[in-house]
Design an enzyme around this catalytic site. Structure first.
Site, PDB file in Angstrom:
ATOM      1  N   SER A  99      -1.208   6.901   8.162  1.00 57.18           N
ATOM      2  CA  SER A  99       0.514   7.487   8.355  1.00 57.18           C
ATOM      3  C   SER A  99      -0.824   9.435   9.532  1.00 57.18           C
ATOM      4  O   SER A  99      -1.159   8.715  10.163  1.00 57.18           O
ATOM      5  CB  SER A  99       1.577   7.910   7.459  1.00 57.18           C
ATOM      6  OG  SER A  99       2.201   8.628   8.369  1.00 57.18           O
ATOM      7  N   ASP A 239       3.051  10.119  15.556  1.00 56.48           N
ATOM      8  CA  ASP A 239       1.333  10.126  14.035  1.00 56.48           C
ATOM      9  C   ASP A 239       0.897   8.973  14.582  1.00 56.48           C
ATOM     10  O   ASP A 239       0.538   8.501  15.050  1.00 56.48           O
ATOM     11  CB  ASP A 239       1.643  10.356  12.567  1.00 56.48           C
ATOM     12  CG  ASP A 239       2.777   9.459  12.488  1.00 56.48           C
ATOM     13  OD1 ASP A 239       3.109   8.534  12.866  1.00 56.48           O
ATOM     14  OD2 ASP A 239       3.234   8.608  10.676  1.00 56.48           O
ATOM     15  N   ASP A 241       0.492   5.746  13.012  1.00 60.05           N
ATOM     16  CA  ASP A 241       1.432   4.399  12.495  1.00 60.05           C
ATOM     17  C   ASP A 241       2.415   4.976  13.618  1.00 60.05           C
ATOM     18  O   ASP A 241       3.412   3.838  13.170  1.00 60.05           O
ATOM     19  CB  ASP A 241       1.447   4.941  11.445  1.00 60.05           C
ATOM     20  CG  ASP A 241       2.739   4.749  10.807  1.00 60.05           C
ATOM     21  OD1 ASP A 241       2.276   5.948  11.014  1.00 60.05           O
ATOM     22  OD2 ASP A 241       2.810   4.506   9.747  1.00 60.05           O
ATOM     23  N   ASP A 243       5.515   6.120  12.754  1.00 62.12           N
ATOM     24  CA  ASP A 243       6.933   5.883  12.357  1.00 62.12           C
ATOM     25  C   ASP A 243       7.693   7.368  12.956  1.00 62.12           C
ATOM     26  O   ASP A 243       8.792   8.031  12.442  1.00 62.12           O
ATOM     27  CB  ASP A 243       6.770   5.342  10.901  1.00 62.12           C
ATOM     28  CG  ASP A 243       6.385   6.126  10.271  1.00 62.12           C
ATOM     29  OD1 ASP A 243       5.256   7.523  10.484  1.00 62.12           O
ATOM     30  OD2 ASP A 243       6.101   6.365   9.162  1.00 62.12           O
TER      31      ASP A 243
END
Length: 442
Positions: A99, A239, A241, A243
């Site tokens: 992440s 960010d 990833d 999400d």
């Protein structure tokens, strides 16, 4: 022994998250899902960290060893893996990402066949298999196979665009986006441009090492500066990833995550799209958000920190909207997890309909002063076992201030937050907490 934290398995690649751990975890996961398999397929995606190659190959080896067929889709956002797991009728999905963490960390996030993050009880079952003395890393008679598919990005782009109102477009709209040199580098710019926007893209050249490095949602000031420089209408930072999303208004001011949730919740309610007039947020959200929602006839339900816990409450209360102040926002009608791109499109759709600049549209109430910090700890002693902890926390509550004290699910850190009417008083109380817990946990 415990593998899973707040959001999957995470640690320093090559030290904590080793190829052996990844392979054995994949075998344990495959062993669990084979009991209720329907298609014998598992989807695997990743972000842009260099260590993703090592971990991906280990996971593929583990899954094929227990007989699973693997679909590898390469660098894609976490919500894309969730969507494609269900869309491609897989038994489960795996996202390799840490992440917002630096490149040297990595992680493994797991999804069930519906694209939902795994419930805690399923994670515990997989851990039992992993740590069981009877569990042997042996190869099944029927070995699985693996294939890489590079064209699934188109499916996800169509899915994302379908979340945007059909009667609207982004012509005459200038947007700055920061993809954090991460998983959205292929899709973010394409989505906004196909909807007609004039797009300026930042941090969109991943090299395996620069993911989240002084960019993206963790460093939104870069985006803020460019929004002012290019006189853009709005900016979005994702960010690693993708999400989560951080929004910047036309003045270059960062929009608080709770204010973003409040504005979007009210917009949904006015459109009769807010299911059961309720919103799921975490214990970290500012109390001013709850008061604002209540004034507008919207109920607030709180969960533990983590978008999967927000989603659990959404399911329990039959809601279609929720989120975290950090930028993980879930539009249940379009996504099974926090999706930065869906959230960005919903935010700009609201902005267009409001006919106001972003600085007004997303500033509907004032927050109560809130101060927070993290302290490093050498061990995570249960808080109720720390002598004197209850006394100092009760004292803060008696003085009319809210507090949140919790361990990080992924790092050796204690997170501390104090909220109340007077910021200086809140800071003084936070300092007391820091000194107390440093003495107890150093």
């Amino acid at each position: 022994m415990k593998l899973f934290g707040t959001d999957g398995v995470r640690g320093k690649a090559g030290e904590v998250l080793t190829p052996f751990l990844a392979m054995k975890l994949a075998m344990a996961m495959g062993t669990y899902f084979r009991k209720c398999s329907t298609t014998n397929k598992i989807l695997v995606g990743k972000d842009t960290r260099k260590s993703g190659y090592m971990i991906e190959n280990a996971i593929v080896a583990g899954l094929t060893a227990v007989g699973y067929n693997v679909i590898q889709i390469g660098p894609m956002p976490t919500p894309a893996v969730a969507f494609l797991t269900e869309d491609m009728r897989c038994d489960a999905g795996i996202m390799i990402s840490a992440s917002h963490n630096p490149f040297y960390d990595n992680g493994i996030k797991l999804f069930n066949y519906r694209g939902d993050k795994l419930d805690v009880d399923i994670e515990e079952e997989i851990e039992k298999i992993y740590f069981s003395e009877e569990f042997q890393t042996r190869v099944e008679k029927e070995i699985g196979r693996s294939r890489r598919i590079d064209d699934v990005v188109g499916r996800y782009i169509v899915h994302i665009k379908d979340s945007f109102p059909k009667n609207k477009n982004l012509y005459n709209c200038r947007i700055v986006i920061d993809t954090a040199n991460g998983a959205s580098y292929k899709v973010a710019k394409t989505v906004f441009e196909e909807l007609g926007a004039d797009v300026i893209t930042l941090s969109n050249e991943p090299n395996g090492y620069n993911i989240n490095e002084n960019c993206g949602a963790m460093y939104p000031q870069n985006l803020a500066n460019k929004v002012r420089e290019y006189r853009a209408d709005i900016g979005f930072a994702f960010d690693g990833d993708a999400d989560r999303v951080v929004v910047v208004d036309e003045r270059g001011e960062i929009v608080d995550g709770d204010k973003l949730i409040g504005a979007l919740a009210l917009h949904l309610k006015k459109q009769n799209r807010l299911k059961n007039d309720g919103v799921s947020v975490t214990i970290m959200s500012n109390s001013a958000l709850e008061d604002f929602l209540a004034q507008n006839g919207i109920k607030t339900y709180r969960s533990k920190v983590g978008d999967k816990f927000v989603l659990e409450v959404m399911k329990e209360k039959d809601l279609n909207f929720g989120g975290e102040q950090s930028g993980h926002i879930i539009f249940g009608d379009f996504a099974k997890t926090g999706d930065g791109l869906v959230s960005a499109l919903q935010a700009i759709a609201y902005l267009i309909e409001s006919k106001k600049p972003a600085s007004e549209a997303f500033n509907l109430f004032e927050l109560y002063p809130q101060v927070q910090t993290n302290i490093n700890v050498s061990h995570k002693t249960p808080l109720d076992e720390i002598d004197g902890a209850n006394d100092i926390l009760t004292k803060i509550k008696d003085e009319g201030y809210n507090h949140i004290v919790r361990y990080s699910g992924t790092e050796n850190k204690l997170r501390l937050l104090v909220e109340g009417e007077n910021k200086q008083k809140a800071q003084n109380l936070l300092d007391e907490l820091v000194n107390f817990f440093k003495a107890k946990l150093s």
